[in-house]
Enzyme design. Structure first.
Site, PDB file in Angstrom:
ATOM      1  CG  LEU A  31      12.318   0.509  14.261  1.00 35.35           C
ATOM      2  CD1 LEU A  31      12.382   0.277  15.740  1.00 35.35           C
ATOM      3  CD2 LEU A  31      11.839   1.880  14.099  1.00 35.35           C
ATOM      4  CG  HIS A  32      18.300   0.192   8.023  1.00 33.60           C
ATOM      5  ND1 HIS A  32      19.523   0.124   8.793  1.00 33.60           N
ATOM      6  CD2 HIS A  32      18.655   0.338   6.824  1.00 33.60           C
ATOM      7  CE1 HIS A  32      20.564   0.392   8.114  1.00 33.60           C
ATOM      8  NE2 HIS A  32      20.293   0.394   6.735  1.00 33.60           N
ATOM      9  CB  ALA A  33      17.924   5.765   9.348  1.00 36.70           C
ATOM     10  CG  PHE A  44       0.565  -9.421   4.159  1.00 35.52           C
ATOM     11  CD1 PHE A  44      -0.131  -7.911   4.399  1.00 35.52           C
ATOM     12  CD2 PHE A  44      -0.894 -10.303   4.149  1.00 35.52           C
ATOM     13  CE1 PHE A  44      -1.143  -7.609   4.673  1.00 35.52           C
ATOM     14  CE2 PHE A  44      -2.144  -9.690   4.529  1.00 35.52           C
ATOM     15  CZ  PHE A  44      -2.198  -8.458   4.682  1.00 35.52           C
ATOM     16  CE  LYS A  71      -0.085  -5.035   0.590  1.00 34.25           C
ATOM     17  NZ  LYS A  71       1.101  -5.943   0.943  1.00 34.25           N
ATOM     18  CB  CYS A 112       4.071  -2.110  -1.885  1.00 36.61           C
ATOM     19  SG  CYS A 112       3.880  -3.732  -2.893  1.00 36.61           S
ATOM     20  CG  ASN A 139       2.169  -2.336   2.549  1.00 40.72           C
ATOM     21  OD1 ASN A 139       2.846  -3.010   3.139  1.00 40.72           O
ATOM     22  ND2 ASN A 139       2.142  -2.455   0.971  1.00 40.72           N
TER      23      ASN A 139
HETATM   24  P1  NAD Z   1       3.423  -6.529 -11.614  1.00 40.40           P
HETATM   25  O1  NAD Z   1       3.175  -5.321 -12.673  1.00 40.40           O
HETATM   26  O2  NAD Z   1       4.924  -7.257 -11.539  1.00 40.40           O
HETATM   27  O3  NAD Z   1       2.383  -7.893 -12.257  1.00 40.40           O
HETATM   28  C1  NAD Z   1       1.318  -7.721 -12.947  1.00 40.40           C
HETATM   29  C2  NAD Z   1       1.017  -8.455 -14.291  1.00 40.40           C
HETATM   30  O4  NAD Z   1      -0.231  -8.579 -14.669  1.00 40.40           O
HETATM   31  C3  NAD Z   1       1.854  -8.022 -15.156  1.00 40.40           C
HETATM   32  O5  NAD Z   1       2.813  -8.921 -15.629  1.00 40.40           O
HETATM   33  C4  NAD Z   1       0.896  -7.744 -16.310  1.00 40.40           C
HETATM   34  O6  NAD Z   1       1.506  -7.942 -17.717  1.00 40.40           O
HETATM   35  C5  NAD Z   1      -0.294  -8.498 -15.991  1.00 40.40           C
HETATM   36  N1  NAD Z   1      -1.623  -8.152 -16.290  1.00 40.40           N
HETATM   37  C6  NAD Z   1      -2.071  -6.971 -16.164  1.00 40.40           C
HETATM   38  N2  NAD Z   1      -3.522  -7.163 -16.679  1.00 40.40           N
HETATM   39  C7  NAD Z   1      -3.640  -8.529 -17.113  1.00 40.40           C
HETATM   40  C8  NAD Z   1      -4.781  -9.369 -17.590  1.00 40.40           C
HETATM   41  N3  NAD Z   1      -5.944  -8.609 -17.808  1.00 40.40           N
HETATM   42  N4  NAD Z   1      -4.672 -10.628 -17.984  1.00 40.40           N
HETATM   43  C9  NAD Z   1      -3.502 -11.092 -17.515  1.00 40.40           C
HETATM   44  N5  NAD Z   1      -2.216 -10.625 -17.056  1.00 40.40           N
HETATM   45  C10 NAD Z   1      -2.326  -9.049 -16.874  1.00 40.40           C
HETATM   46  O7  NAD Z   1       2.835  -6.403 -10.335  1.00 40.40           O
HETATM   47  P2  NAD Z   1       3.129  -6.987  -8.895  1.00 40.40           P
HETATM   48  O8  NAD Z   1       4.231  -6.226  -8.409  1.00 40.40           O
HETATM   49  O9  NAD Z   1       2.909  -8.277  -9.160  1.00 40.40           O
HETATM   50  O10 NAD Z   1       1.708  -6.369  -8.125  1.00 40.40           O
HETATM   51  C11 NAD Z   1       0.512  -6.927  -8.404  1.00 40.40           C
HETATM   52  C12 NAD Z   1      -0.551  -6.499  -7.193  1.00 40.40           C
HETATM   53  O11 NAD Z   1      -0.003  -7.014  -5.980  1.00 40.40           O
HETATM   54  C13 NAD Z   1      -0.461  -5.075  -7.065  1.00 40.40           C
HETATM   55  O12 NAD Z   1      -1.873  -4.452  -6.708  1.00 40.40           O
HETATM   56  C14 NAD Z   1       0.351  -4.710  -5.656  1.00 40.40           C
HETATM   57  O13 NAD Z   1      -0.166  -3.565  -5.142  1.00 40.40           O
HETATM   58  C15 NAD Z   1       0.317  -6.138  -4.949  1.00 40.40           C
HETATM   59  N6  NAD Z   1       1.280  -6.447  -4.230  1.00 40.40           N
HETATM   60  C16 NAD Z   1       2.633  -6.334  -4.742  1.00 40.40           C
HETATM   61  C17 NAD Z   1       3.662  -6.788  -3.809  1.00 40.40           C
HETATM   62  C18 NAD Z   1       5.216  -6.582  -4.425  1.00 40.40           C
HETATM   63  O14 NAD Z   1       6.160  -6.874  -3.628  1.00 40.40           O
HETATM   64  N7  NAD Z   1       5.497  -6.528  -5.620  1.00 40.40           N
HETATM   65  C19 NAD Z   1       3.546  -7.324  -2.647  1.00 40.40           C
HETATM   66  C20 NAD Z   1       2.254  -7.376  -2.241  1.00 40.40           C
HETATM   67  C21 NAD Z   1       1.124  -7.084  -2.856  1.00 40.40           C
END
Ligand code: NAD
Length: 454
Positions: free
Chosen positions: A255-257, A148, A209, A265, A213
């Protein structure tokens, strides 16, 4: 930790800081090369120090050899991307399933496989099936531990979470207890600060999750509709947000427009929840409306900006303050700036853009002509006909209206994040418009960071 992106890297560094031994597997050559040199390939405040300290303490390492990383691991986290699948809004699970197969092939003994990526309901069970099919003899358990954290305050969010959700496979005899025990040990430092740790089924955890969101996105779409209404009836959306947000049942945050939600995400997770619900025969009309309101809002921003510029931007120079989808990140995924700047350039505008962290990531996504990248916000404002505020970085708040007026050639300021005080802008002789606030200011209603709640 499979995946060293925003979530994988932050989680890995924080788990290492808790005292665990963490090996990160990253396949992107550029990201891995940077990490190996001790450089952080993403912008996240405090992450460089945390990573450096834990590398030094020999608790954190990076590589592309999955067999090496999973050897002896008690928990294997999948933190790879789950972008929207082309065309239909479903989460694309290609990376998750590929990583699951690689993990299955590499495992040498018992471990709990944990999805940290945001994945649709049923994914944990599908991963279980993949692993069992490839390695029928392997002893493992499956868990879901959605993340989160918010980009920009990710370390604080990880270290002091509102809650930790851990879903385990309650159908597997003994499996839930084993997996829970390992997860409880991993998160033990959080017991000291009494962070609630919620154990659920795999399905509940996966859905929590998306529901969280989608609810937050719904709050944003709601306040954006209220902002439009405020403009029509002469009310002020800041007063309204405070008036409803002080009700504990509603809460002040989100609540920010603004110009509509973006980022890595909310857009993909609302779409995915819509699809999950439709397929389950329990359509979520509220989430569908949230998505529609947001799409319409983003589409309407171009017209709003053009109107503020007198109906035509041809030949005009527009200074753009901020490109990332929110402050304190370099993440450009689904940022409002992308469609807005394309529209302005198509209509003949010259853009002078500045963002404190996002310009490298922005360049491939923005038009390659008519956009000049500036050294800071005053540089962008110099000689501009109009200023357009797209991201509420703190350094933009500090700029005085008189200074902006002095730098500009024109007088128009379009503030899609409500960071300036309408009365002060008016006094400086600027033609200021913002979101959901009267054009003729009565009071000081510039947004405080707290009022934005993000
Ligand atoms: P991202 O694209 O920044 O990172 C994913 C990484 O995984 C990439 O660097 C990619 O090269 C690597 N990767 C892909 N396949 C791979 C493999 N087989 N072996 C090794 N590395 C591999 O994505 P993120 O923002 O970190 O998001 C990851 C997950 O977390 C998503 O499902 C997203 O929805 C969730 N999430 C993201 C956030 C956020 O704020 N970014 C917050 C909560 C949840």
């Amino acid at each position: 930790m499979i995946g060293g992106g925003y979530v994988g890297l932050v989680s890995a560094a924080c788990f290492a800081e808790f005292g665990n031994q963490v090996a990160v597997v990253e396949t992107h050559p550029g990201r891995l090369a940077a990490l190996r040199k001790g450089e952080i390939p993403i912008y996240e405040p405090g992450l460089d120090r945390l990573v450096a300290e834990n590398i030094k303490a020999d608790r954190l390492s990076f590589g592309d050899d999955i067999a090496h990383a999973v050897e002896g691991a008690e928990a294997i986290f999948l933190a790879v991307g789950t972008p929207p699948r082309n065309g239909d809004g479903h989460a694309d699970l290609t990376y998750v399933f590929a990583a699951a197969e690689q993990v299955a092939r590499a495992m040498t003994g018992y471990a709990v496989i944990v999805t940290k990526s945001t994945v649709p309901v049923g994914t944990g069970r599908r991963i279980s099936e993949i692993v069992s099919r490839l390695r029928p003899e392997l002893d493992f358990d499956m868990a879901s531990n959605p993340e989160f954290l918010r980009e920009g305050s990710a370390i604080g969010d990880f270290m002091k979470p509102d809650r930790v959700v851990i879903g385990t496979d309650t159908d597997r005899p003994g499996g839930a207890a084993r997996a829970q025990e390992i997860m409880r040990r991993l998160y033990r430092p959080l017991y000291v600060i009494e962070a609630p740790i919620l154990f659920t089924s795999l399905e509940s955890s996966e859905l929590i999750k998306y529901a969280a969101n989608s609810f937050l996105a719904m709050k944003i779409s709601f306040i954006n509709e209220m902002a439009d209404l405020c403009e029509r009836v002469g009310a002020d959306v800041h007063e309204l947000a405070r008036g409803i947000g002080l009700d504990g049942r509603i809460g002040r945050k989100f609540l920010h427009a603004g110009p509509g939600y973006g980022g890595s995400c909310f857009p993909k997770d609302t779409l995915a929840l819509m699809r999950i619900a439709q397929e389950a025969g329990a359509s979520s009309r509220l989430v569908e409306a949230t998505v529609q309101v947001n799409d319409a809002r983003k589409a309407s921003m171009g017209a709003r900006i053009m109107a503020a510029c007198g109906g035509n931007v041809r030949g005009k120079t527009i200074a753009v303050f901020g490109l990332t989808f929110k402050p304190e990140t370099d993440d450009m995924r689904d940022a409002a700036s992308i469609p807005i700047i394309h529209r302005l350039v198509e209509n003949g505008a010259e853009i002078r853009a500045f963002d404190p962290a996002g310009m490298t990531a922005a360049k491939p996504l923005l038009p390659d002509h008519n956009v000049t990248y500036c050294v800071d916000a005053p540089d962008a404002a110099t000689g501009a006909d109009a200023i357009l505020v797209l991201t509420e970085w703190n350094e933009f708040r500090a700029l005085s209206p008189e200074r902006l007026r002095g730098l500009m050639q024109g007088r128009v300021v379009i503030d899609l994040r409500n960071i300036y005080d309408p009365a002060a802008m008016d006094t400086a002789g600027l033609d200021y418009s913002s979101i959901g606030r009267p054009r003729n200011p009565r009071s000081n209603s510039a947004a405080t960071p707290e009022a934005q709640g993000v």
